[in-house]
Design an enzyme around this catalytic site. Structure first.
Site, PDB file in Angstrom:
ATOM      1  N   ASN A  19       0.852  -1.188  -0.084  1.00  0.00           N
ATOM      2  CA  ASN A  19      -0.009  -0.014  -0.112  1.00  0.00           C
ATOM      3  C   ASN A  19       0.814   1.255   0.091  1.00  0.00           C
ATOM      4  OD1 ASN A  19       0.741   0.671   2.635  1.00  0.00           O
ATOM      5  ND2 ASN A  19      -0.920  -0.751   3.617  1.00  0.00           N
ATOM      6  N   ASN A  53      -4.607  -8.486   9.205  1.00  0.00           N
ATOM      7  CA  ASN A  53      -3.240  -8.026   8.530  1.00  0.00           C
ATOM      8  C   ASN A  53      -2.898  -6.509   8.841  1.00  0.00           C
ATOM      9  OD1 ASN A  53      -3.622  -5.636   6.340  1.00  0.00           O
ATOM     10  ND2 ASN A  53      -5.601  -6.978   6.532  1.00  0.00           N
ATOM     11  N   LYS A 100      -1.494  -0.338  32.840  1.00  0.00           N
ATOM     12  CA  LYS A 100      -1.912   1.090  32.891  1.00  0.00           C
ATOM     13  C   LYS A 100      -2.874   1.606  31.773  1.00  0.00           C
ATOM     14  CE  LYS A 100       1.444   3.887  34.468  1.00  0.00           C
ATOM     15  NZ  LYS A 100       2.618   4.724  34.541  1.00  0.00           N
ATOM     16  N   TYR A 155      -4.124  -3.559  -4.625  1.00  0.00           N
ATOM     17  CA  TYR A 155      -2.703  -3.149  -4.186  1.00  0.00           C
ATOM     18  C   TYR A 155      -1.753  -2.759  -5.369  1.00  0.00           C
ATOM     19  CZ  TYR A 155      -3.838  -4.242   0.667  1.00  0.00           C
ATOM     20  OH  TYR A 155      -4.329  -4.638   1.816  1.00  0.00           O
ATOM     21  N   LYS A 181     -12.504  -1.500  -3.503  1.00  0.00           N
ATOM     22  CA  LYS A 181     -11.335  -0.457  -3.093  1.00  0.00           C
ATOM     23  C   LYS A 181     -10.158  -0.650  -3.601  1.00  0.00           C
ATOM     24  CE  LYS A 181     -10.042  -0.510   1.605  1.00  0.00           C
ATOM     25  NZ  LYS A 181     -10.291  -0.583   2.974  1.00  0.00           N
ATOM     26  N   MET A 182      -9.346   0.455  -3.853  1.00  0.00           N
ATOM     27  CA  MET A 182      -7.933   0.338  -4.244  1.00  0.00           C
ATOM     28  C   MET A 182      -7.134   1.296  -3.535  1.00  0.00           C
ATOM     29  SD  MET A 182      -8.578   2.514  -7.827  1.00  0.00           S
ATOM     30  CE  MET A 182      -6.723   3.011  -8.209  1.00  0.00           C
ATOM     31  N   LYS A 183      -5.903   1.037  -3.587  1.00  0.00           N
ATOM     32  CA  LYS A 183      -4.913   1.869  -2.940  1.00  0.00           C
ATOM     33  C   LYS A 183      -4.704   2.870  -3.719  1.00  0.00           C
ATOM     34  CE  LYS A 183      -4.615  -0.879   0.509  1.00  0.00           C
ATOM     35  NZ  LYS A 183      -5.376  -0.612   1.833  1.00  0.00           N
ATOM     36  N   ASP A 212      -8.182   4.195  -0.735  1.00  0.00           N
ATOM     37  CA  ASP A 212      -7.600   4.164   0.610  1.00  0.00           C
ATOM     38  C   ASP A 212      -5.970   4.626   0.482  1.00  0.00           C
ATOM     39  OD1 ASP A 212      -6.736   3.375   3.017  1.00  0.00           O
ATOM     40  OD2 ASP A 212      -7.013   1.407   2.977  1.00  0.00           O
ATOM     41  N   ALA A 213      -5.718   5.724   1.189  1.00  0.00           N
ATOM     42  CA  ALA A 213      -4.320   6.330   1.234  1.00  0.00           C
ATOM     43  C   ALA A 213      -3.344   5.759   2.311  1.00  0.00           C
ATOM     44  CB  ALA A 213      -4.224   7.639   1.328  1.00  0.00           C
ATOM     45  N   ASN A 214      -4.039   4.845   3.162  1.00  0.00           N
ATOM     46  CA  ASN A 214      -3.266   4.245   4.266  1.00  0.00           C
ATOM     47  C   ASN A 214      -2.490   5.182   5.086  1.00  0.00           C
ATOM     48  OD1 ASN A 214      -3.603   1.816   2.253  1.00  0.00           O
ATOM     49  ND2 ASN A 214      -3.403   1.042   4.411  1.00  0.00           N
ATOM     50  N   GLU A 238     -10.420   6.959   2.228  1.00  0.00           N
ATOM     51  CA  GLU A 238      -9.994   6.557   3.299  1.00  0.00           C
ATOM     52  C   GLU A 238      -8.519   6.728   3.940  1.00  0.00           C
ATOM     53  OE1 GLU A 238     -10.681   2.244   3.249  1.00  0.00           O
ATOM     54  OE2 GLU A 238      -8.843   1.722   4.823  1.00  0.00           O
ATOM     55  N   GLU A 264      -9.161   2.355  11.447  1.00  0.00           N
ATOM     56  CA  GLU A 264      -8.483   0.891  11.211  1.00  0.00           C
ATOM     57  C   GLU A 264      -7.616   1.013  12.298  1.00  0.00           C
ATOM     58  OE1 GLU A 264      -7.641   0.638   6.911  1.00  0.00           O
ATOM     59  OE2 GLU A 264      -5.707  -0.213   7.866  1.00  0.00           O
ATOM     60  N   ASP A 291     -11.459  -2.099  14.038  1.00  0.00           N
ATOM     61  CA  ASP A 291     -11.085  -3.477  13.904  1.00  0.00           C
ATOM     62  C   ASP A 291     -11.076  -4.334  15.130  1.00  0.00           C
ATOM     63  OD1 ASP A 291     -10.178  -5.923  13.312  1.00  0.00           O
ATOM     64  OD2 ASP A 291      -8.832  -5.278  11.580  1.00  0.00           O
ATOM     65  N   HIS A 321     -12.488  -2.657   9.701  1.00  0.00           N
ATOM     66  CA  HIS A 321     -11.373  -3.149   8.694  1.00  0.00           C
ATOM     67  C   HIS A 321     -11.115  -4.675   9.022  1.00  0.00           C
ATOM     68  CE1 HIS A 321      -6.908  -3.965   8.825  1.00  0.00           C
ATOM     69  NE2 HIS A 321      -6.960  -3.357   7.787  1.00  0.00           N
ATOM     70  N   GLU A 340     -15.781  -5.002   5.603  1.00  0.00           N
ATOM     71  CA  GLU A 340     -14.563  -5.145   4.532  1.00  0.00           C
ATOM     72  C   GLU A 340     -14.214  -6.751   4.180  1.00  0.00           C
ATOM     73  OE1 GLU A 340     -10.702  -3.623   5.322  1.00  0.00           O
ATOM     74  OE2 GLU A 340      -9.946  -3.591   3.279  1.00  0.00           O
ATOM     75  N   SER A 341     -14.073  -7.058   2.895  1.00  0.00           N
ATOM     76  CA  SER A 341     -13.761  -8.203   2.587  1.00  0.00           C
ATOM     77  C   SER A 341     -12.501  -8.373   1.574  1.00  0.00           C
ATOM     78  CB  SER A 341     -14.998  -8.908   1.450  1.00  0.00           C
ATOM     79  OG  SER A 341     -14.578  -9.942   1.056  1.00  0.00           O
ATOM     80  N   TYR A 342     -11.637  -9.387   1.807  1.00  0.00           N
ATOM     81  CA  TYR A 342     -10.252  -9.547   0.771  1.00  0.00           C
ATOM     82  C   TYR A 342     -10.684 -10.733   0.070  1.00  0.00           C
ATOM     83  CZ  TYR A 342      -8.040  -6.736   4.383  1.00  0.00           C
ATOM     84  OH  TYR A 342      -7.570  -5.337   5.209  1.00  0.00           O
TER      85      TYR A 342
HETATM   86  O1  LIG Z   1      -3.413  -2.374   3.255  1.00  0.00           O
HETATM   87  C1  LIG Z   1      -3.646  -2.275   4.467  1.00  0.00           C
HETATM   88  O2  LIG Z   1      -2.951  -2.092   5.444  1.00  0.00           O
HETATM   89  C2  LIG Z   1      -5.096  -2.698   4.660  1.00  0.00           C
HETATM   90  C3  LIG Z   1      -6.092  -1.513   4.675  1.00  0.00           C
HETATM   91  O3  LIG Z   1      -5.671  -0.476   5.173  1.00  0.00           O
HETATM   92  C4  LIG Z   1      -7.561  -1.644   4.604  1.00  0.00           C
HETATM   93  O4  LIG Z   1      -8.039  -3.113   4.240  1.00  0.00           O
HETATM   94  O5  LIG Z   1      -8.121  -0.944   4.352  1.00  0.00           O
HETATM   95 MG   LIG Z   2      -7.433   0.830   5.161  1.00  0.00          MG
END
Ligand SMILES: O=C([O-])CC(=O)C(=O)O
Ligand SMILES: [Mg+2]
Length: 389
Positions: A19, A53, A100, A155, A181-183, A212-214, A238, A264, A291, A321, A340-342
């Protein structure tokens, strides 16, 4: 009734994908088996869990301090006498002995993974799917019989050109998903725009694509992307900046009216509350992605949902997530907005029960006790080796 052993194994979920922030070439996760002395169908009940993950296995932390807190506790203090079952809340409290407040880091993953395995055992002892147990105990018996899911992928990896990206997205649509969804964020903006436009040729409408920009962007880059993607009317934008930079997230809301998603990488109900207090997230359109397996498990998830409720957020705004069956059960049992689903990555941990098809973006759950791992044969084979081996 007691937990007789808890086992952890760190397993590889490595792949060449990347990502905007990390590659997954050395990614691992913890698999946990909670072995009880309760007998069902002639065999001891074993609860399983794993972490999503992104955070790596947490076996060292578990062995250093968490596992012994359960196995050395007076077993009677961990029993829910009213339901004649294990008490996940008491077990959670025992896990967090001498911890703590604050410091919600890797610890939340170690505890979350053990907690999810405990809930699998609890549902198995009660003889119900976890989502059914959750609905019966906490939602007046009303569960969702199907859950909206979207296909996460897109990805970056070596040699992946636009035709491969398009083929990947087409295959998700062919398998019944309606949103993909794409990165973004690992290449310059103009190149990402070309990738987005390529995927839009496949999905047809921006409402069927999330990006998703992570957590990669600073404010200026996040705004530049916001300006550039506005016209596509995407499903969501995202994790634009650092997950703990609530001021950045709040400022983005002044530049992007369309839905955003984040959460996430928050690890506690206190983190979630800070996001809702300070992050400018809008309950009428934005999405939260907490998550369970990364954030202290389901006991803590219920606290997070309570915080949301108190702050005027519907549980339907949460789409967790992680792409796993644990969150799928929480979604169906506690009325979340989806999951979410992979479909292709992070196997055998990604994806849902065998033979259950996604239809028009919705997926059902297997009608077996627990989370449903036994209905996913490739995953259960790995679990069984740990639990029964
Ligand atoms: O690529 C990743 O770390 C996973 C992620 O952000 C997602 O599934 O939204
Ligand atoms: Mg994400």
């Amino acid at each position: 009734m007691r937990i007789v052993d808890i086992r952890e194994k760190t397993v590889s979920i490595a792949s060449p994908i990347a990502n905007a922030y990390i590659d997954f070439s050395k990614m691992t996760c913890s698999l946990v088996a909670v072995i009880t002395d309760v007998i069902r169908d002639g065999k001891p009940v074993i609860g399983y869990g794993f972490n999503s993950n992104g955070r790596y296995g947490q076996g060292a932390l578990m062995r250093d301090r968490f596992l012994a807190r359960i196995t050395e506790a007076d077993p009677d203090t961990l029993v829910d006498h009213e339901n004649n079952n294990l008490d996940p809340f008491a077990i959670w409290k025992a896990l967090m002995t001498n911890e703590k407040p604050g410091g919600h880091g890797e610890r939340s993953v170690a505890v979350g993974t053990i907690d999810m395995a405990v809930w699998d055992a609890v549902a198995k002892i009660e003889g119900k799917p976890l989502y059914r147990l959750l609905a019966d105990r906490y939602r007046n018996g009303v569960a969702d019989d199907k859950v909206w899911v979207y296909a996460a992928g897109g990805y970056y990896y070596p040699g992946k050109d636009q035709s491969k990206l398009k083929a990947e997205m087409q295959s998700y649509l062919d398998r019944g998903y309606d949103v993909v969804k794409m990165k973004i964020g690992a290449v310059p903006l103009d190149e990402d725009i070309r990738r987005i436009e390529a995927v839009l040729e496949v999905v047809g409408d921006g409402r069927r694509l999330a990006v998703d920009a992570n957590g990669r962007f600073d404010l200026q880059t996040g705004i530049a992307y916001a300006e550039a993607i506005k016209k596509y009317n995407l499903f969501w934008y995202e994790e634009i900046g650092d997950p703990l930079d609530y001021a950045l997230q709040a400022e983005l809301a002044n530049h992007y009216e369309l839905p955003m998603a984040t959460g996430e990488n928050l690890f506690s109900h206190q983190d979630a509350r800070n996001l809702l207090r300070h992050g400018g997230m809008r309950p009428d359109r934005d999405f939260l992605q907490f998550d369970c397996a990364l954030s202290y498990g389901l006991v803590e998830y219920m606290r997070t949902l309570k915080v949301m409720d108190e702050m005027g957020w519907s549980s339907r705004r949460v789409v967790p997530h992680g792409g796993h069956q644990m969150s799928l059960n929480i979604a169906a049992g506690l009325h979340l907005g989806g999951n979410e689903s992979y479909p292709d990555v992070f196997q055998p941990f990604g994806g849902f029960a065998d033979g259950i098809k996604v239809e028009n973006g919705y997926v059902g759950l297997p009608d077996i006790p627990g989370v449903g791992f036994e209905a996913k044969s490739a995953l259960y084979a790995v679990m069984r080796e740990l639990g029964e081996g």
